[in-house]
Design a protein around this motif. Structure first.
Motif, PDB file in Angstrom:
ATOM      1  N   ARG A 183       0.853  -1.195   0.000  1.00  0.00           N
ATOM      2  CA  ARG A 183       0.000   0.000   0.000  1.00  0.00           C
ATOM      3  C   ARG A 183       0.881   1.234   0.000  1.00  0.00           C
ATOM      4  NH1 ARG A 183      -5.516   0.490  -0.418  1.00  0.00           N
ATOM      5  NH2 ARG A 183      -6.484  -1.429   0.210  1.00  0.00           N
ATOM      6  N   GLN A 196     -11.763   4.148  -5.835  1.00  0.00           N
ATOM      7  CA  GLN A 196     -11.149   4.131  -4.517  1.00  0.00           C
ATOM      8  C   GLN A 196      -9.690   3.742  -4.512  1.00  0.00           C
ATOM      9  OE1 GLN A 196     -13.587   1.772  -1.926  1.00  0.00           O
ATOM     10  NE2 GLN A 196     -15.406   2.942  -2.394  1.00  0.00           N
ATOM     11  N   VAL A 197      -9.269   2.934  -5.462  1.00  0.00           N
ATOM     12  CA  VAL A 197      -7.888   2.447  -5.454  1.00  0.00           C
ATOM     13  C   VAL A 197      -7.419   2.215  -6.883  1.00  0.00           C
ATOM     14  CG1 VAL A 197      -8.532   0.001  -5.268  1.00  0.00           C
ATOM     15  CG2 VAL A 197      -6.342   0.759  -4.337  1.00  0.00           C
ATOM     16  N   ASP A 205      -4.351   4.501  -2.616  1.00  0.00           N
ATOM     17  CA  ASP A 205      -5.708   4.910  -2.243  1.00  0.00           C
ATOM     18  C   ASP A 205      -5.998   6.236  -2.945  1.00  0.00           C
ATOM     19  OD1 ASP A 205      -7.911   6.097  -1.008  1.00  0.00           O
ATOM     20  OD2 ASP A 205      -7.424   5.269   0.948  1.00  0.00           O
TER      21      ASP A 205
END
Length: 183
Positions: free
Chosen positions: A4, A86-87, A170
């Motif tokens: 992430r 969203q991502v 994100d």
């Protein structure tokens, strides 16, 4: 393992609705390949003339760092619309191909591989029945967006040690949405 990355800060961005474009090879070339039995595909008569082979439709790139082809089926649920993005993710060690196994269209949201994506870099396409995509290595893309419950044949890179090659960011704070596609 999925890595992430912290989101880019755009503050309180005004909503942006992405237009949805038709998926064609020339307009998708910066992101990968369109997989389809279309008029530009090389065709071969096979099986004593009882079948036609549409040949070499995607540049699979799967062997970096001892990778191997991995064939899977993804069973995707229809996403609610309008869709807030969203991502975004990318796979730096290999390409990733999606081919629907049914007659439903799906959405493809991408940004180029060679730059860190920004909200204005996002592009949305609608893949019609009979069309699939092969994301080139490193291409930023939104996870699969099915417009109806659908199965997809997926060919991507597998690793002998079971690790995954997925980097995510994100983008919820970008306030980016996909407008309702016309079919």
């Amino acid at each position: 393992m999925t890595e992430r990355i912290a989101p880019y800060d755009l503050g309180s961005a005004a909503p942006r609705f992405l237009p949805v474009h038709a998926l064609t090879g020339p307009v998708f070339a910066d992101y990968g390949d369109v997989i389809e039995a279309g008029p530009s595909a090389r065709r071969l008569s096979i099986n004593a003339g009882t079948a036609e082979r549409y040949d070499d439709l995607a540049r699979l790139d799967l062997t970096a760092d001892n990778g191997r082809p991995l064939v899977s089926i993804f069973r995707a649920q229809a996403r609610a619309r309008p869709l807030r993005l969203q991502v975004m993710e990318r796979h730096q060690l290999g390409s990733q191909a999606f081919m629907p196994l049914g007659p439903s269209p799906f959405l493809v949201i991408v940004a180029r591989a060679d730059i860190a994506p920004q909200r204005d870099d996002l592009r949305a396409f609608i893949a019609q029945p009979g069309q699939g995509v092969n994301f080139a290595r490193g291409t930023w893309h939104h996870p699969l967006v099915a417009l109806a419950d659908s199965d997809f044949l997926v060919i991507d890179r597998g690793a002998a040690d079971g690790t995954t090659d997925c980097e995510e960011i994100d983008i919820t704070h970008w306030n980016a949405w996909v407008q309702e596609p016309t079919r």
